[in-house]
Design an enzyme around this catalytic site. Structure first.
Site: not given
Ligand code: PRP
Length: 177
Positions: A103, A152
């Site tokens: 990420d 997400f």
């Protein structure tokens, strides 16, 4: 448990096929070299298990445990290392760190440096998922399963407050509003 619904983003069959391709890529790249696969716990666990069986060159396996999210949905920026691989698994070996997701890149950058300090001959990164738009450090994984947008995601090892790791697919979590 946070209220919301789960949508399938990447189906199990697609993940299985991609892991098999990644196994072939690793086997070609590391033919005749002393390869150690290091699972970055906990999220990479299902990916690591399947990737191991998709690699045809001899491998050693070990584990490292790091956490930067501390239960939240944003990286805290501090990487806590709780479990280390044993030194004979790393020293003078070609090491591949196996991640579920890159990420910000902070976790894997810190772990990469740590493994190099422990005397690895080389360190590469394989990740099931890559979110390049979120990067805070200039880290490009060497092998990528799927590049995804900033959403997400859960399942296949990825959690939301420790739930959902057991989903056999990559899901999108849509919170209830
Ligand atoms: C997740 C994931 C990576 C890291 C990626 O781990 O497994 O290790 O975050 O984020 P970054 O690129 O922004 O650093 P987490 O800390 O949630 O631990 P877990 O794998 O045990 O769930």
């Amino acid at each position: 448990m946070m209220p919301g619904r789960v949508e399938v983003m990447i189906e199990e069959a697609e993940i299985t096929k991609r892991i098999s391709e990644l196994g072939d890529e690793l086997s070609r790249r590391y033919e005749g070299q002393p390869l150690t696969l290091v699972c970055v716990l906990k999220g990479a666990m299902p990916f690591f298990g399947r990737l191991c069986t998709a690699v045809s060159v001899p491998v050693w396996c070990d584990f490292i445990s790091a956490s930067s999210y501390h239960g939240g949905t944003e990286s805290s920026g501090t990487v806590l290392v709780r479990v280390e691989p044993s030194s004979e698994m790393i020293r003078d070996r070609d090491v591949v760190l196996v991640e579920d997701i890159v990420d910000t890149g902070l976790t894997i950058t810190a772990l990469r440096e740590r493994i190099l300090e422990q005397g690895a001959r080389s360190v590469a990164v394989v990740t099931l998922l890559d979110k390049p738009s979120r990067r805070k450090v200039p880290l490009v994984p060497d092998f990528i399963g799927f590049s995804i947008p900033d959403a997400f995601v859960i399942g296949y090892g990825l959690d939301l407050d420790e739930y959902y790791r057991n989903l056999p697919f990559i899901g999108l979590f849509v919170p209830e509003t």
